[in-house]
Design a protein around this motif. Sequence first.
Motif, PDB file in Angstrom:
ATOM      1  N   ASN A  38      36.656  40.552  33.444  1.00 57.58           N
ATOM      2  CA  ASN A  38      36.965  39.459  33.697  1.00 57.58           C
ATOM      3  C   ASN A  38      36.340  38.453  33.587  1.00 57.58           C
ATOM      4  O   ASN A  38      34.745  38.654  33.578  1.00 57.58           O
ATOM      5  CB  ASN A  38      36.484  39.586  35.444  1.00 57.58           C
ATOM      6  CG  ASN A  38      36.655  38.622  36.545  1.00 57.58           C
ATOM      7  OD1 ASN A  38      36.556  37.414  36.265  1.00 57.58           O
ATOM      8  ND2 ASN A  38      36.925  38.958  37.500  1.00 57.58           N
ATOM      9  N   GLU A  40      36.411  34.762  34.185  1.00 59.63           N
ATOM     10  CA  GLU A  40      35.697  33.582  34.435  1.00 59.63           C
ATOM     11  C   GLU A  40      34.271  34.082  34.858  1.00 59.63           C
ATOM     12  O   GLU A  40      33.416  34.205  35.155  1.00 59.63           O
ATOM     13  CB  GLU A  40      36.347  33.638  36.537  1.00 59.63           C
ATOM     14  CG  GLU A  40      36.747  32.981  36.620  1.00 59.63           C
ATOM     15  CD  GLU A  40      37.072  32.703  37.951  1.00 59.63           C
ATOM     16  OE1 GLU A  40      38.042  33.176  38.062  1.00 59.63           O
ATOM     17  OE2 GLU A  40      36.584  31.569  38.733  1.00 59.63           O
ATOM     18  N   GLN A  43      31.794  34.626  32.640  1.00 63.41           N
ATOM     19  CA  GLN A  43      31.270  32.964  32.146  1.00 63.41           C
ATOM     20  C   GLN A  43      30.327  32.307  32.918  1.00 63.41           C
ATOM     21  O   GLN A  43      29.607  32.033  31.954  1.00 63.41           O
ATOM     22  CB  GLN A  43      32.935  31.978  32.252  1.00 63.41           C
ATOM     23  CG  GLN A  43      32.227  30.637  31.477  1.00 63.41           C
ATOM     24  CD  GLN A  43      31.669  30.876  29.807  1.00 63.41           C
ATOM     25  OE1 GLN A  43      32.703  31.238  28.965  1.00 63.41           O
ATOM     26  NE2 GLN A  43      31.208  30.223  28.961  1.00 63.41           N
ATOM     27  N   ASN A  44      30.460  32.990  33.599  1.00 65.90           N
ATOM     28  CA  ASN A  44      29.616  31.868  35.002  1.00 65.90           C
ATOM     29  C   ASN A  44      27.849  32.407  34.701  1.00 65.90           C
ATOM     30  O   ASN A  44      27.618  32.375  34.758  1.00 65.90           O
ATOM     31  CB  ASN A  44      29.666  32.946  36.585  1.00 65.90           C
ATOM     32  CG  ASN A  44      30.515  31.778  36.823  1.00 65.90           C
ATOM     33  OD1 ASN A  44      31.689  30.995  36.814  1.00 65.90           O
ATOM     34  ND2 ASN A  44      31.754  32.764  38.067  1.00 65.90           N
ATOM     35  N   GLU A  60      36.025  37.934  26.597  1.00 65.67           N
ATOM     36  CA  GLU A  60      36.752  38.458  27.408  1.00 65.67           C
ATOM     37  C   GLU A  60      37.071  40.193  26.940  1.00 65.67           C
ATOM     38  O   GLU A  60      37.545  40.149  25.738  1.00 65.67           O
ATOM     39  CB  GLU A  60      38.104  37.751  28.141  1.00 65.67           C
ATOM     40  CG  GLU A  60      39.337  38.638  29.044  1.00 65.67           C
ATOM     41  CD  GLU A  60      40.489  38.102  28.980  1.00 65.67           C
ATOM     42  OE1 GLU A  60      40.203  37.062  28.882  1.00 65.67           O
ATOM     43  OE2 GLU A  60      41.226  38.386  30.312  1.00 65.67           O
TER      44      GLU A  60
END
Length: 249
Positions: A38, A40, A43-44, A60
Amino acid sequence: MNLESKVAIVTGAAGCIGSTTAKRLASDGAAVVVCDVNLELAQNVADAIIADGGRATAIETDVTSTESIDAMVAQTIDQHGRIDILVTAAGGSARERASTVHGSSVEVIKQVLDVNLRGAIFCCRAVVGQMIAQEAGKIVNVASIVALQGSPGHADYAAAKAGVIAFSKTLALEVAPHNINVNCVSPGLVPRPGTRVDHIPATNYLGRVATPDTVSNLVAFLVSDEADFVVGQNYVVDGGRSLGLKGRR
Ligand SMILES: NC(=O)c1ccc[n+]([C@@H]2O[C@H](COP(=O)([O-])OP(=O)(O)OC[C@H]3O[C@@H](n4cnc5c(N)ncnc54)[C@H](O)[C@@H]3O)[C@@H](O)[C@H]2O)c1
């Protein structure tokens, strides 16, 4: 722990234990490659590390794909020139599973083995060449106490994690002559956000709920220079749960 100048790859680094570990290694000074299927969420985690003054890159990575793993390792070497640490935290039991082996679908069993066992094996395989060239490295594979005890409904997961421990012991012996330390950690129940926790204190001998940093503290030690003489071990972090029959006298 002092991990200044170290480059660490953490898989499953968007999850509960993986993200806590990635943040801990970054706060100890490592540049962390935050890998997860995941992107996203990965990246958080990387953004949070950078906001805290640390160094991180999100990539990823699907650990069920050797192409994806190899691409991530190649990108890490391109970017940093070395790999000092690998922590394989990608994994988990199937979210929707049957309560027995014979009731489980072949697809679910294969997926659990792919992510937890093959994923760990292929990530290790992908980094050891670089670590051997460096004559240094630390690998920690995240297993589970389920590998050490029966847990009905989790036979595939238990087999995968037992395999991770067995694989780690043999890999440890293969690469120890190259100054590479391979070890495992086996957590008990570590609640994720949203997990019901009221029953958990009664399941361990400390009588409280584990937090992800109970695992990442141990990982931080095992990947540090302080653990240089620790080879092929499996460290259980479960508040004593696997040592005794709680509530069944
Ligand atoms: N939480 C616990 O109670 C517990 C106990 C013992 C062992 N473990 C093990 O600890 C590790 C981390 O568990 P967690 O509790 O943080 O779970 P989690 O679900 O919070 O995190 C797992 C992470 O792995 C990622 N992932 C799943 N499939 C992937 C794939 N194919 N490629 C790359 N990433 C993938 C997920 O996106 C997720 O971010 C797992 O290996 C799990 O089996 C957890």
